[in-house]
Design an enzyme around this catalytic site. Structure first.
Site, PDB file in Angstrom:
ATOM      1  N   ASP A  99       0.904  -1.269  -0.136  1.00 40.51           N
ATOM      2  CA  ASP A  99      -0.058   0.198   0.037  1.00 40.51           C
ATOM      3  C   ASP A  99       0.837   1.277   0.106  1.00 40.51           C
ATOM      4  OD1 ASP A  99      -2.386   1.613   0.452  1.00 40.51           O
ATOM      5  OD2 ASP A  99      -3.382  -0.003   1.440  1.00 40.51           O
ATOM      6  N   ASP A 201      -2.917   4.688  -2.323  1.00 42.31           N
ATOM      7  CA  ASP A 201      -4.241   5.094  -1.813  1.00 42.31           C
ATOM      8  C   ASP A 201      -4.526   6.476  -2.485  1.00 42.31           C
ATOM      9  OD1 ASP A 201      -5.368   5.096   0.990  1.00 42.31           O
ATOM     10  OD2 ASP A 201      -4.427   7.165   1.297  1.00 42.31           O
ATOM     11  N   GLU A 264      -6.426   3.446  -5.734  1.00 44.78           N
ATOM     12  CA  GLU A 264      -7.800   3.589  -5.192  1.00 44.78           C
ATOM     13  C   GLU A 264      -8.525   4.814  -5.621  1.00 44.78           C
ATOM     14  OE1 GLU A 264      -9.940   4.054  -0.661  1.00 44.78           O
ATOM     15  OE2 GLU A 264      -8.038   5.066  -1.345  1.00 44.78           O
ATOM     16  N   HIS A 325     -11.424  -2.338   3.281  1.00 47.48           N
ATOM     17  CA  HIS A 325     -11.255  -2.181   4.655  1.00 47.48           C
ATOM     18  C   HIS A 325     -11.930  -0.689   5.065  1.00 47.48           C
ATOM     19  CE1 HIS A 325      -8.304   0.266   2.828  1.00 47.48           C
ATOM     20  NE2 HIS A 325      -7.996   0.927   3.819  1.00 47.48           N
ATOM     21  N   ASP A 326     -12.718  -0.144   3.923  1.00 45.63           N
ATOM     22  CA  ASP A 326     -13.334   1.076   4.228  1.00 45.63           C
ATOM     23  C   ASP A 326     -14.800   0.842   4.218  1.00 45.63           C
ATOM     24  OD1 ASP A 326     -10.869   2.502   4.531  1.00 45.63           O
ATOM     25  OD2 ASP A 326     -10.949   2.888   2.439  1.00 45.63           O
TER      26      ASP A 326
HETATM   27  C1  GLC Z   1      -7.948   5.486   1.779  1.00 44.77           C
HETATM   28  C2  GLC Z   1      -7.606   4.364   2.651  1.00 44.77           C
HETATM   29  C3  GLC Z   1      -8.385   4.561   4.170  1.00 44.77           C
HETATM   30  C4  GLC Z   1      -7.709   6.000   4.655  1.00 44.77           C
HETATM   31  C5  GLC Z   1      -7.622   7.015   3.565  1.00 44.77           C
HETATM   32  C6  GLC Z   1      -6.647   7.984   4.222  1.00 44.77           C
HETATM   33  O1  GLC Z   1      -9.132   5.688   1.455  1.00 44.77           O
HETATM   34  O2  GLC Z   1      -8.199   3.069   1.956  1.00 44.77           O
HETATM   35  O3  GLC Z   1      -8.551   3.643   4.843  1.00 44.77           O
HETATM   36  O4  GLC Z   1      -8.467   6.260   5.916  1.00 44.77           O
HETATM   37  O5  GLC Z   1      -7.305   6.661   2.545  1.00 44.77           O
HETATM   38  O6  GLC Z   1      -5.432   7.640   3.865  1.00 44.77           O
END
Ligand code: GLC
Ligand code: CA
Length: 531
Positions: A99, A201, A264, A325-326
Protein backbone atom coordinates in the site's frame (compact mmCIF):
# COMPACT_ATOMS: atom_id res chain seq x y z
CA UNK A 1 -1.74 -10.34 -24.91
CA UNK A 2 -5.05 -9.88 -23.04
CA UNK A 3 -5.02 -11.99 -19.90
CA UNK A 4 -1.38 -12.99 -20.06
CA UNK A 5 -0.02 -10.76 -17.29
CA UNK A 6 -0.09 -12.22 -13.79
CA UNK A 7 -2.19 -9.32 -12.52
CA UNK A 8 -4.74 -9.96 -15.27
CA UNK A 9 -5.35 -13.63 -14.61
CA UNK A 10 -4.51 -13.55 -10.91
CA UNK A 11 -6.70 -13.03 -7.86
CA UNK A 12 -5.73 -10.34 -5.36
CA UNK A 13 -6.35 -10.88 -1.63
CA UNK A 14 -6.34 -7.86 0.68
CA UNK A 15 -4.96 -8.22 4.19
CA UNK A 16 -5.56 -5.64 6.88
CA UNK A 17 -2.39 -6.45 8.84
CA UNK A 18 -3.69 -5.52 12.30
CA UNK A 19 -6.37 -8.16 11.95
CA UNK A 20 -4.96 -11.16 10.12
CA UNK A 21 -2.74 -13.03 12.58
CA UNK A 22 -0.96 -11.94 15.73
CA UNK A 23 2.31 -13.77 16.35
CA UNK A 24 3.45 -12.26 19.67
CA UNK A 25 0.35 -12.00 21.84
CA UNK A 26 -0.05 -8.21 21.82
CA UNK A 27 -3.49 -8.54 20.23
CA UNK A 28 -2.43 -6.90 16.97
CA UNK A 29 -1.66 -8.76 13.77
CA UNK A 30 1.86 -8.53 12.34
CA UNK A 31 4.08 -9.53 9.43
CA UNK A 32 5.25 -12.75 11.04
CA UNK A 33 1.60 -13.63 11.61
CA UNK A 34 0.89 -13.17 7.92
CA UNK A 35 3.90 -15.35 7.12
CA UNK A 36 2.50 -18.09 9.35
CA UNK A 37 -0.71 -18.10 7.35
CA UNK A 38 0.75 -18.27 3.85
CA UNK A 39 -0.04 -21.96 3.53
CA UNK A 40 -3.69 -21.12 4.07
CA UNK A 41 -3.58 -18.53 1.28
CA UNK A 42 -1.86 -21.01 -1.01
CA UNK A 43 -4.56 -23.57 -0.16
CA UNK A 44 -7.24 -20.99 -0.93
CA UNK A 45 -5.54 -20.44 -4.27
CA UNK A 46 -5.06 -16.68 -4.45
CA UNK A 47 -2.23 -15.24 -6.56
CA UNK A 48 -1.30 -11.95 -4.94
CA UNK A 49 -1.49 -10.43 -1.48
CA UNK A 50 -2.04 -6.72 -0.97
CA UNK A 51 -1.24 -5.63 2.57
CA UNK A 52 -2.62 -2.37 3.99
CA UNK A 53 0.12 -0.10 5.47
CA UNK A 54 2.62 -1.49 7.99
CA UNK A 55 5.08 1.44 7.96
CA UNK A 56 6.13 3.40 11.07
CA UNK A 57 3.09 5.41 12.07
CA UNK A 58 1.53 7.15 15.07
CA UNK A 59 -1.62 5.22 13.96
CA UNK A 60 -3.93 8.23 13.97
CA UNK A 61 -5.52 6.57 10.91
CA UNK A 62 -4.13 3.09 11.58
CA UNK A 63 -1.13 3.26 9.34
CA UNK A 64 -2.50 5.56 6.64
CA UNK A 65 -0.52 8.26 8.45
CA UNK A 66 3.06 7.33 7.65
CA UNK A 67 6.08 8.70 9.51
CA UNK A 68 8.68 6.80 7.47
CA UNK A 69 7.91 5.45 4.02
CA UNK A 70 10.86 3.06 4.04
CA UNK A 71 10.50 1.27 7.33
CA UNK A 72 8.30 -1.12 9.28
CA UNK A 73 6.41 -0.12 12.41
CA UNK A 74 7.79 -2.15 15.35
CA UNK A 75 4.20 -3.17 16.05
CA UNK A 76 4.26 -5.10 12.77
CA UNK A 77 7.87 -6.29 12.86
CA UNK A 78 11.16 -5.36 11.22
CA UNK A 79 12.57 -5.03 7.72
CA UNK A 80 14.05 -8.50 8.22
CA UNK A 81 10.56 -9.84 8.97
CA UNK A 82 9.38 -8.12 5.81
CA UNK A 83 12.13 -9.69 3.70
CA UNK A 84 11.32 -13.11 5.14
CA UNK A 85 7.66 -12.60 4.33
CA UNK A 86 8.40 -11.50 0.79
CA UNK A 87 10.72 -14.47 0.23
CA UNK A 88 8.12 -16.90 1.55
CA UNK A 89 5.37 -15.33 -0.58
CA UNK A 90 7.55 -15.67 -3.66
CA UNK A 91 8.55 -19.21 -2.73
CA UNK A 92 4.88 -20.14 -2.99
CA UNK A 93 4.59 -18.56 -6.41
CA UNK A 94 2.54 -15.67 -5.07
CA UNK A 95 3.04 -11.92 -5.47
CA UNK A 96 3.17 -9.16 -2.86
CA UNK A 97 1.55 -5.75 -3.39
CA UNK A 98 2.20 -2.91 -0.96
CA UNK A 99 0.00 0.00 0.00
CA UNK A 100 1.58 3.29 -1.11
CA UNK A 101 0.18 6.42 0.55
CA UNK A 102 1.54 9.39 -1.40
CA UNK A 103 -1.19 11.97 -0.83
CA UNK A 104 -0.28 12.67 2.77
CA UNK A 105 2.27 11.72 5.38
CA UNK A 106 1.94 11.70 9.13
CA UNK A 107 2.38 15.07 10.85
CA UNK A 108 5.17 13.22 12.66
CA UNK A 109 7.10 12.59 9.43
CA UNK A 110 10.49 14.40 9.60
CA UNK A 111 9.57 16.11 6.30
CA UNK A 112 6.54 17.75 7.87
CA UNK A 113 8.40 18.65 11.04
CA UNK A 114 10.96 20.46 8.92
CA UNK A 115 8.28 21.99 6.75
CA UNK A 116 6.41 23.46 9.69
CA UNK A 117 9.59 24.67 11.42
CA UNK A 118 9.72 27.97 9.50
CA UNK A 119 8.41 29.69 6.38
CA UNK A 120 11.94 29.66 4.95
CA UNK A 121 12.60 26.00 5.48
CA UNK A 122 13.68 24.29 2.23
CA UNK A 123 10.90 21.75 2.77
CA UNK A 124 8.22 24.41 3.37
CA UNK A 125 6.71 23.79 -0.05
CA UNK A 126 6.75 20.00 0.37
CA UNK A 127 3.35 20.52 2.02
CA UNK A 128 0.47 22.85 1.25
CA UNK A 129 0.75 26.07 3.24
CA UNK A 130 -1.51 29.09 2.69
CA UNK A 131 -2.06 32.43 4.38
CA UNK A 132 -5.29 32.86 6.31
CA UNK A 133 -8.19 34.60 4.57
CA UNK A 134 -8.35 38.34 5.43
CA UNK A 135 -10.69 37.60 8.35
CA UNK A 136 -8.22 35.02 9.73
CA UNK A 137 -10.37 32.11 8.58
CA UNK A 138 -9.06 29.17 6.49
CA UNK A 139 -7.92 29.96 2.92
CA UNK A 140 -10.99 28.32 1.37
CA UNK A 141 -14.05 26.24 2.23
CA UNK A 142 -12.59 22.77 1.69
CA UNK A 143 -13.65 20.10 4.16
CA UNK A 144 -11.79 17.11 5.52
CA UNK A 145 -12.74 13.48 5.24
CA UNK A 146 -13.64 12.18 8.73
CA UNK A 147 -15.13 15.60 9.66
CA UNK A 148 -14.10 19.21 10.20
CA UNK A 149 -12.27 21.75 8.04
CA UNK A 150 -9.44 20.64 5.78
CA UNK A 151 -7.13 23.42 7.03
CA UNK A 152 -5.32 23.57 10.36
CA UNK A 153 -3.70 26.77 11.59
CA UNK A 154 -0.07 26.65 12.64
CA UNK A 155 0.35 29.50 15.14
CA UNK A 156 4.17 29.39 15.08
CA UNK A 157 4.41 30.30 11.39
CA UNK A 158 1.02 32.01 10.96
CA UNK A 159 -0.22 29.87 8.08
CA UNK A 160 -2.70 27.08 7.51
CA UNK A 161 -1.76 23.64 6.15
CA UNK A 162 -4.10 21.50 4.10
CA UNK A 163 -5.16 17.95 4.98
CA UNK A 164 -7.77 16.04 3.02
CA UNK A 165 -8.07 13.66 5.97
CA UNK A 166 -7.09 14.14 9.63
CA UNK A 167 -4.97 17.10 10.82
CA UNK A 168 -2.40 14.37 11.60
CA UNK A 169 -2.28 13.62 7.84
CA UNK A 170 -0.94 16.76 6.10
CA UNK A 171 -1.15 16.60 2.31
CA UNK A 172 2.13 16.54 0.41
CA UNK A 173 2.54 19.09 -2.37
CA UNK A 174 2.75 17.06 -5.57
CA UNK A 175 3.50 20.23 -7.55
CA UNK A 176 6.97 20.17 -6.00
CA UNK A 177 9.46 18.28 -8.20
CA UNK A 178 11.41 17.32 -5.07
CA UNK A 179 8.34 15.70 -3.53
CA UNK A 180 7.75 13.74 -6.69
CA UNK A 181 11.33 12.59 -6.82
CA UNK A 182 11.39 11.66 -3.13
CA UNK A 183 8.20 9.63 -3.54
CA UNK A 184 9.47 7.91 -6.67
CA UNK A 185 12.53 6.97 -4.62
CA UNK A 186 10.19 5.36 -2.11
CA UNK A 187 8.71 3.26 -4.89
CA UNK A 188 12.21 2.27 -6.01
CA UNK A 189 13.20 1.36 -2.45
CA UNK A 190 10.46 -1.30 -2.30
CA UNK A 191 10.75 -2.35 -5.94
CA UNK A 192 14.46 -2.98 -5.40
CA UNK A 193 13.53 -5.17 -2.44
CA UNK A 194 11.39 -7.20 -4.80
CA UNK A 195 7.77 -6.18 -4.26
CA UNK A 196 5.45 -6.84 -7.18
CA UNK A 197 3.40 -3.68 -7.19
CA UNK A 198 1.46 -1.05 -5.30
CA UNK A 199 -2.07 -0.16 -4.43
CA UNK A 200 -1.94 3.63 -4.39
CA UNK A 201 -4.03 5.27 -1.70
CA UNK A 202 -6.51 8.00 -2.82
CA UNK A 203 -4.60 8.49 -6.04
CA UNK A 204 -7.23 10.87 -7.45
CA UNK A 205 -6.50 13.29 -4.60
CA UNK A 206 -2.87 14.08 -5.37
CA UNK A 207 -3.35 17.24 -7.41
CA UNK A 208 -5.50 20.12 -6.17
CA UNK A 209 -6.71 23.20 -7.99
CA UNK A 210 -3.78 25.57 -8.43
CA UNK A 211 -5.94 28.53 -7.43
CA UNK A 212 -7.55 26.72 -4.49
CA UNK A 213 -11.04 27.82 -5.51
CA UNK A 214 -13.94 27.08 -3.15
CA UNK A 215 -15.74 23.80 -3.70
CA UNK A 216 -19.40 24.22 -4.72
CA UNK A 217 -22.16 23.09 -2.35
CA UNK A 218 -23.64 19.65 -2.93
CA UNK A 219 -27.39 20.04 -3.51
CA UNK A 220 -27.87 16.35 -2.71
CA UNK A 221 -26.42 16.55 0.81
CA UNK A 222 -28.64 15.79 3.79
CA UNK A 223 -27.95 15.23 7.49
CA UNK A 224 -26.92 11.63 7.93
CA UNK A 225 -24.41 11.93 5.11
CA UNK A 226 -20.72 12.47 5.95
CA UNK A 227 -20.03 16.16 6.53
CA UNK A 228 -17.42 16.18 3.74
CA UNK A 229 -20.26 15.58 1.30
CA UNK A 230 -21.74 19.01 2.02
CA UNK A 231 -19.48 20.13 -0.81
CA UNK A 232 -18.74 18.61 -4.21
CA UNK A 233 -15.03 17.80 -4.34
CA UNK A 234 -14.71 19.73 -7.55
CA UNK A 235 -11.46 21.61 -6.95
CA UNK A 236 -9.85 19.46 -4.25
CA UNK A 237 -9.37 16.31 -6.31
CA UNK A 238 -9.49 14.66 -9.76
CA UNK A 239 -7.82 17.66 -11.41
CA UNK A 240 -6.75 17.26 -15.05
CA UNK A 241 -3.03 17.37 -14.20
CA UNK A 242 -3.32 14.27 -11.98
CA UNK A 243 -2.77 12.02 -14.98
CA UNK A 244 0.84 13.19 -15.44
CA UNK A 245 1.57 12.20 -11.87
CA UNK A 246 0.06 8.76 -12.31
CA UNK A 247 2.06 8.30 -15.50
CA UNK A 248 5.22 9.28 -13.63
CA UNK A 249 4.61 6.57 -11.02
CA UNK A 250 3.78 4.09 -13.74
CA UNK A 251 7.05 4.90 -15.51
CA UNK A 252 8.94 4.02 -12.33
CA UNK A 253 7.16 0.66 -12.16
CA UNK A 254 7.70 0.05 -15.85
CA UNK A 255 11.45 0.26 -15.35
CA UNK A 256 11.09 -3.05 -13.47
CA UNK A 257 9.63 -6.19 -15.04
CA UNK A 258 6.04 -7.31 -14.37
CA UNK A 259 5.03 -4.84 -11.69
CA UNK A 260 1.44 -3.69 -11.20
CA UNK A 261 0.02 -0.26 -10.38
CA UNK A 262 -3.42 -0.25 -8.79
CA UNK A 263 -5.19 3.00 -7.96
CA UNK A 264 -7.74 3.58 -5.23
CA UNK A 265 -10.31 5.81 -6.93
CA UNK A 266 -13.85 6.65 -5.88
CA UNK A 267 -15.22 8.45 -8.94
CA UNK A 268 -18.09 8.09 -11.39
CA UNK A 269 -17.38 5.65 -14.20
CA UNK A 270 -16.43 8.08 -16.96
CA UNK A 271 -13.87 9.80 -14.73
CA UNK A 272 -12.64 6.53 -13.27
CA UNK A 273 -11.63 5.04 -16.61
CA UNK A 274 -9.52 8.11 -17.41
CA UNK A 275 -7.05 6.73 -14.86
CA UNK A 276 -5.98 4.03 -17.32
CA UNK A 277 -4.34 6.92 -19.19
CA UNK A 278 -5.02 7.98 -22.75
CA UNK A 279 -2.34 5.64 -24.06
CA UNK A 280 -2.72 3.20 -21.14
CA UNK A 281 0.21 4.91 -19.46
CA UNK A 282 -1.74 5.32 -16.19
CA UNK A 283 -2.77 2.74 -13.60
CA UNK A 284 -2.97 -0.88 -14.77
CA UNK A 285 -6.01 -1.29 -12.58
CA UNK A 286 -7.99 1.73 -11.42
CA UNK A 287 -10.03 0.02 -8.69
CA UNK A 288 -13.62 -0.50 -9.78
CA UNK A 289 -15.82 -0.10 -6.69
CA UNK A 290 -19.18 -0.08 -8.43
CA UNK A 291 -20.34 -3.38 -6.92
CA UNK A 292 -19.84 -1.87 -3.48
CA UNK A 293 -22.48 0.77 -4.10
CA UNK A 294 -24.86 -1.23 -6.29
CA UNK A 295 -28.35 -2.17 -5.19
CA UNK A 296 -28.30 -5.97 -4.97
CA UNK A 297 -30.65 -6.60 -7.89
CA UNK A 298 -30.05 -8.61 -11.06
CA UNK A 299 -30.99 -5.72 -13.31
CA UNK A 300 -28.79 -3.20 -11.56
CA UNK A 301 -25.75 -5.50 -11.49
CA UNK A 302 -26.20 -6.38 -15.17
CA UNK A 303 -26.43 -2.69 -16.04
CA UNK A 304 -23.26 -1.88 -14.10
CA UNK A 305 -21.30 -4.65 -15.79
CA UNK A 306 -22.52 -3.58 -19.24
CA UNK A 307 -21.69 0.08 -18.65
CA UNK A 308 -18.28 -0.74 -17.26
CA UNK A 309 -17.42 -3.09 -20.12
CA UNK A 310 -18.50 -0.37 -22.57
CA UNK A 311 -16.57 2.40 -20.82
CA UNK A 312 -13.22 0.59 -20.68
CA UNK A 313 -10.61 2.02 -23.02
CA UNK A 314 -9.30 -0.32 -25.71
CA UNK A 315 -6.77 -2.59 -24.01
CA UNK A 316 -7.76 -1.46 -20.52
CA UNK A 317 -8.05 -4.47 -18.23
CA UNK A 318 -11.18 -4.66 -16.03
CA UNK A 319 -11.25 -5.37 -12.31
CA UNK A 320 -13.90 -5.90 -9.64
CA UNK A 321 -13.98 -5.28 -5.91
CA UNK A 322 -16.74 -6.36 -3.51
CA UNK A 323 -15.42 -4.94 -0.27
CA UNK A 324 -12.41 -3.47 1.47
CA UNK A 325 -11.32 -2.09 4.83
CA UNK A 326 -13.32 1.12 4.36
CA UNK A 327 -16.70 -0.41 3.49
CA UNK A 328 -19.35 -2.56 5.08
CA UNK A 329 -18.65 -6.25 4.58
CA UNK A 330 -20.41 -7.93 1.67
CA UNK A 331 -22.29 -10.44 3.88
CA UNK A 332 -23.68 -7.52 5.87
CA UNK A 333 -24.64 -5.55 2.77
CA UNK A 334 -26.37 -8.32 0.87
CA UNK A 335 -27.01 -11.11 3.39
CA UNK A 336 -25.18 -14.27 4.38
CA UNK A 337 -26.90 -16.49 1.78
CA UNK A 338 -26.51 -13.87 -0.94
CA UNK A 339 -22.80 -13.56 -0.16
CA UNK A 340 -22.40 -16.84 -2.05
CA UNK A 341 -23.93 -15.31 -5.16
CA UNK A 342 -21.61 -12.35 -4.67
CA UNK A 343 -18.63 -14.71 -4.56
CA UNK A 344 -19.68 -16.41 -7.79
CA UNK A 345 -20.24 -13.04 -9.44
CA UNK A 346 -16.85 -11.67 -8.35
CA UNK A 347 -14.99 -14.75 -9.55
CA UNK A 348 -16.78 -15.19 -12.88
CA UNK A 349 -16.84 -11.63 -14.19
CA UNK A 350 -14.21 -10.55 -16.70
CA UNK A 351 -11.39 -8.81 -14.89
CA UNK A 352 -9.08 -9.12 -11.91
CA UNK A 353 -11.00 -9.85 -8.70
CA UNK A 354 -9.92 -8.40 -5.36
CA UNK A 355 -11.03 -10.32 -2.32
CA UNK A 356 -11.07 -8.78 1.15
CA UNK A 357 -9.80 -11.07 3.95
CA UNK A 358 -12.66 -12.70 5.82
CA UNK A 359 -15.12 -12.57 2.91
CA UNK A 360 -14.24 -16.17 2.22
CA UNK A 361 -15.56 -17.25 5.61
CA UNK A 362 -18.67 -15.11 5.21
CA UNK A 363 -17.60 -12.68 7.91
CA UNK A 364 -20.16 -9.98 8.69
CA UNK A 365 -19.63 -6.55 10.22
CA UNK A 366 -19.06 -6.92 13.95
CA UNK A 367 -20.85 -4.41 16.22
CA UNK A 368 -18.25 -2.47 18.20
CA UNK A 369 -19.16 -1.35 21.74
CA UNK A 370 -18.67 2.39 22.26
CA UNK A 371 -15.73 1.88 24.61
CA UNK A 372 -13.85 -0.20 22.02
CA UNK A 373 -14.19 2.15 19.06
CA UNK A 374 -10.86 2.72 17.32
CA UNK A 375 -11.60 4.40 13.99
CA UNK A 376 -11.07 8.19 14.06
CA UNK A 377 -14.00 8.68 11.67
CA UNK A 378 -16.40 7.06 14.15
CA UNK A 379 -14.91 9.17 16.92
CA UNK A 380 -15.33 12.41 14.93
CA UNK A 381 -18.78 11.72 13.51
CA UNK A 382 -20.23 9.18 15.94
CA UNK A 383 -23.37 7.11 15.63
CA UNK A 384 -24.02 7.66 11.93
CA UNK A 385 -22.62 4.35 10.78
CA UNK A 386 -19.44 5.72 9.15
CA UNK A 387 -17.06 3.85 11.47
CA UNK A 388 -14.90 1.27 9.73
CA UNK A 389 -13.99 -0.90 12.72
CA UNK A 390 -16.90 -3.35 12.14
CA UNK A 391 -15.32 -4.43 8.84
CA UNK A 392 -11.79 -4.65 10.27
CA UNK A 393 -12.23 -7.28 12.98
CA UNK A 394 -9.75 -10.13 13.44
CA UNK A 395 -9.76 -13.15 11.17
CA UNK A 396 -11.29 -16.16 12.93
CA UNK A 397 -9.02 -19.14 12.40
CA UNK A 398 -10.08 -21.95 14.70
CA UNK A 399 -12.19 -22.77 17.76
CA UNK A 400 -10.57 -21.64 21.00
CA UNK A 401 -9.25 -18.40 22.54
CA UNK A 402 -9.83 -15.42 20.21
CA UNK A 403 -10.45 -17.98 17.46
CA UNK A 404 -6.70 -18.45 17.06
CA UNK A 405 -6.06 -14.84 16.08
CA UNK A 406 -4.05 -14.01 19.20
CA UNK A 407 -3.08 -15.49 22.54
CA UNK A 408 -3.73 -12.06 24.05
CA UNK A 409 -6.60 -9.58 23.90
CA UNK A 410 -7.58 -8.77 20.31
CA UNK A 411 -7.47 -5.06 19.40
CA UNK A 412 -11.06 -5.34 18.12
CA UNK A 413 -13.62 -7.96 19.15
CA UNK A 414 -14.06 -11.04 16.99
CA UNK A 415 -17.34 -12.05 15.35
CA UNK A 416 -19.75 -13.39 17.99
CA UNK A 417 -20.00 -16.71 16.11
CA UNK A 418 -16.22 -17.10 15.78
CA UNK A 419 -16.22 -20.50 17.48
CA UNK A 420 -18.24 -21.85 14.54
CA UNK A 421 -17.49 -19.38 11.76
CA UNK A 422 -13.76 -19.88 11.46
CA UNK A 423 -11.35 -21.28 8.90
CA UNK A 424 -10.81 -24.63 10.60
CA UNK A 425 -14.53 -25.39 10.95
CA UNK A 426 -15.50 -24.22 7.49
CA UNK A 427 -12.63 -26.08 5.88
CA UNK A 428 -14.04 -29.29 7.33
CA UNK A 429 -17.54 -28.55 5.98
CA UNK A 430 -17.44 -29.23 2.27
CA UNK A 431 -20.58 -27.13 1.62
CA UNK A 432 -19.28 -24.03 3.42
CA UNK A 433 -18.78 -20.63 1.82
CA UNK A 434 -15.04 -21.11 2.33
CA UNK A 435 -15.11 -24.27 0.22
CA UNK A 436 -17.23 -22.42 -2.34
CA UNK A 437 -14.61 -19.66 -2.58
CA UNK A 438 -11.88 -22.24 -2.98
CA UNK A 439 -13.75 -24.10 -5.71
CA UNK A 440 -14.48 -20.85 -7.54
CA UNK A 441 -10.84 -19.86 -7.32
CA UNK A 442 -9.70 -23.27 -8.56
CA UNK A 443 -12.14 -23.09 -11.43
CA UNK A 444 -10.97 -19.62 -12.36
CA UNK A 445 -7.38 -20.82 -12.33
CA UNK A 446 -8.10 -23.81 -14.56
CA UNK A 447 -10.64 -22.31 -16.97
CA UNK A 448 -9.21 -19.71 -19.34
CA UNK A 449 -12.83 -18.87 -20.21
CA UNK A 450 -13.18 -17.45 -16.70
CA UNK A 451 -9.92 -15.60 -16.28
CA UNK A 452 -9.53 -14.20 -19.79
CA UNK A 453 -12.52 -15.27 -21.88
CA UNK A 454 -14.99 -12.90 -23.50
CA UNK A 455 -18.04 -11.72 -21.56
CA UNK A 456 -21.04 -12.31 -23.84
CA UNK A 457 -24.80 -12.87 -24.02
CA UNK A 458 -25.59 -11.15 -20.74
CA UNK A 459 -29.29 -10.99 -20.01
CA UNK A 460 -31.69 -10.46 -17.15
CA UNK A 461 -35.05 -12.07 -16.49
CA UNK A 462 -36.59 -10.86 -13.26
CA UNK A 463 -34.18 -11.83 -10.50
CA UNK A 464 -32.01 -13.92 -12.79
CA UNK A 465 -28.77 -12.55 -14.22
CA UNK A 466 -27.06 -14.81 -16.74
CA UNK A 467 -23.99 -14.42 -18.93
CA UNK A 468 -21.52 -16.48 -20.85
CA UNK A 469 -17.76 -16.53 -20.60
CA UNK A 470 -16.15 -17.82 -23.73
CA UNK A 471 -12.61 -18.77 -24.71
CA UNK A 472 -12.07 -20.57 -28.02
CA UNK A 473 -14.64 -23.35 -28.10
CA UNK A 474 -15.10 -23.37 -24.36
CA UNK A 475 -18.40 -21.81 -23.27
CA UNK A 476 -19.37 -21.37 -19.64
CA UNK A 477 -22.84 -20.19 -18.74
CA UNK A 478 -23.21 -18.41 -15.40
CA UNK A 479 -26.70 -18.01 -13.94
CA UNK A 480 -27.23 -16.08 -10.72
CA UNK A 481 -30.56 -15.99 -8.92
CA UNK A 482 -30.62 -12.75 -6.93
CA UNK A 483 -34.14 -13.37 -5.65
CA UNK A 484 -35.99 -15.40 -3.04
CA UNK A 485 -37.99 -17.48 -5.53
CA UNK A 486 -36.89 -20.27 -7.86
CA UNK A 487 -35.87 -19.20 -11.37
CA UNK A 488 -35.39 -21.03 -14.62
CA UNK A 489 -32.09 -20.74 -16.42
CA UNK A 490 -32.46 -21.46 -20.12
CA UNK A 491 -29.50 -22.69 -22.09
CA UNK A 492 -28.69 -20.85 -25.33
CA UNK A 493 -30.53 -22.35 -28.34
CA UNK A 494 -27.26 -23.30 -30.01
CA UNK A 495 -26.06 -25.40 -27.06
CA UNK A 496 -26.81 -29.12 -27.16
CA UNK A 497 -26.83 -29.31 -23.37
CA UNK A 498 -24.46 -28.78 -20.52
CA UNK A 499 -22.91 -30.00 -17.30
CA UNK A 500 -22.95 -28.22 -13.94
CA UNK A 501 -19.41 -27.27 -12.98
CA UNK A 502 -20.37 -25.55 -9.77
CA UNK A 503 -23.40 -24.53 -7.74
CA UNK A 504 -23.17 -21.97 -4.94
CA UNK A 505 -24.88 -24.69 -2.86
CA UNK A 506 -22.06 -27.16 -3.70
CA UNK A 507 -24.45 -30.06 -4.14
CA UNK A 508 -25.03 -30.69 -7.86
CA UNK A 509 -21.64 -30.62 -9.53
CA UNK A 510 -21.44 -32.91 -12.52
CA UNK A 511 -25.22 -32.97 -13.11
CA UNK A 512 -26.22 -32.99 -16.79
CA UNK A 513 -28.47 -30.19 -17.99
CA UNK A 514 -30.82 -30.17 -20.99
CA UNK A 515 -32.58 -27.02 -22.25
CA UNK A 516 -33.44 -25.53 -18.90
CA UNK A 517 -32.28 -25.83 -15.32
CA UNK A 518 -34.03 -24.68 -12.15
CA UNK A 519 -32.19 -22.36 -9.80
CA UNK A 520 -33.12 -22.33 -6.14
CA UNK A 521 -33.42 -19.04 -4.23
CA UNK A 522 -30.00 -17.35 -3.99
CA UNK A 523 -28.41 -20.06 -6.08
CA UNK A 524 -25.81 -19.50 -8.73
CA UNK A 525 -24.63 -22.05 -11.27
CA UNK A 526 -21.73 -22.37 -13.65
CA UNK A 527 -22.65 -24.67 -16.53
CA UNK A 528 -20.20 -25.88 -19.16
CA UNK A 529 -22.08 -25.86 -22.47
CA UNK A 530 -21.76 -28.61 -25.07
CA UNK A 531 -21.55 -27.93 -28.76
C1 GLC B 1 -7.94 5.55 1.81
C2 GLC B 1 -7.80 4.38 2.75
C3 GLC B 1 -8.44 4.71 4.05
C4 GLC B 1 -7.72 5.90 4.65
C5 GLC B 1 -7.69 7.06 3.68
C6 GLC B 1 -6.67 8.08 4.09
O1 GLC B 1 -9.24 5.79 1.47
O2 GLC B 1 -8.32 3.23 2.15
O3 GLC B 1 -8.46 3.63 4.94
O4 GLC B 1 -8.34 6.28 5.84
O5 GLC B 1 -7.33 6.67 2.38
O6 GLC B 1 -5.39 7.59 3.84
CA1 CA C 1 1.44 -8.68 17.17
Amino acid sequence: MAGSQWWQHGIVYQIYPRSFQDSNGDGIGDLTGIRQRLDYLAWLGIDAIWISPFYPSPMADFGYDIADYCGIDPMFGTLEDFDRLLADVHARGMKLILDFVPNHSSSEHPWFKESRSSRDDPKRDWYIWRDPAPDGEPPNNWLANFGGPAWTFDAATGQYYYHAFLPEQPDLNWRSPQVREAMCDVLRFWLDRGVDGFRVDVIWHLMKDEQFRDNPPNPGWHPGMPSIDRLLQHYSCDRPDIHDVVAQMRAVLDSYPERVLIGEIYLPLERLVAYYGEQLEGAHLPFNFQLIFAAWKAEEIARIVAEYEAALPAGGWPNWVLSNHDQKRIATRVGVAEARIAAMLLLTLRGTPTLYYGSEVGLEDVPIPADRVQDPWEKNEPGLGFGRDPARTPMPWAPGHAAGFTTGTPWLPLNADCQERNVERLKADDRSILCLYRRLIQLRRTEPALDRGAYVHAHVEGDLFAYERRHGDRRLLVGLNFGHNPQTLTLPADAAGGRVLLSTHLDREGAMVAQTVALRPAEGLIVALDG
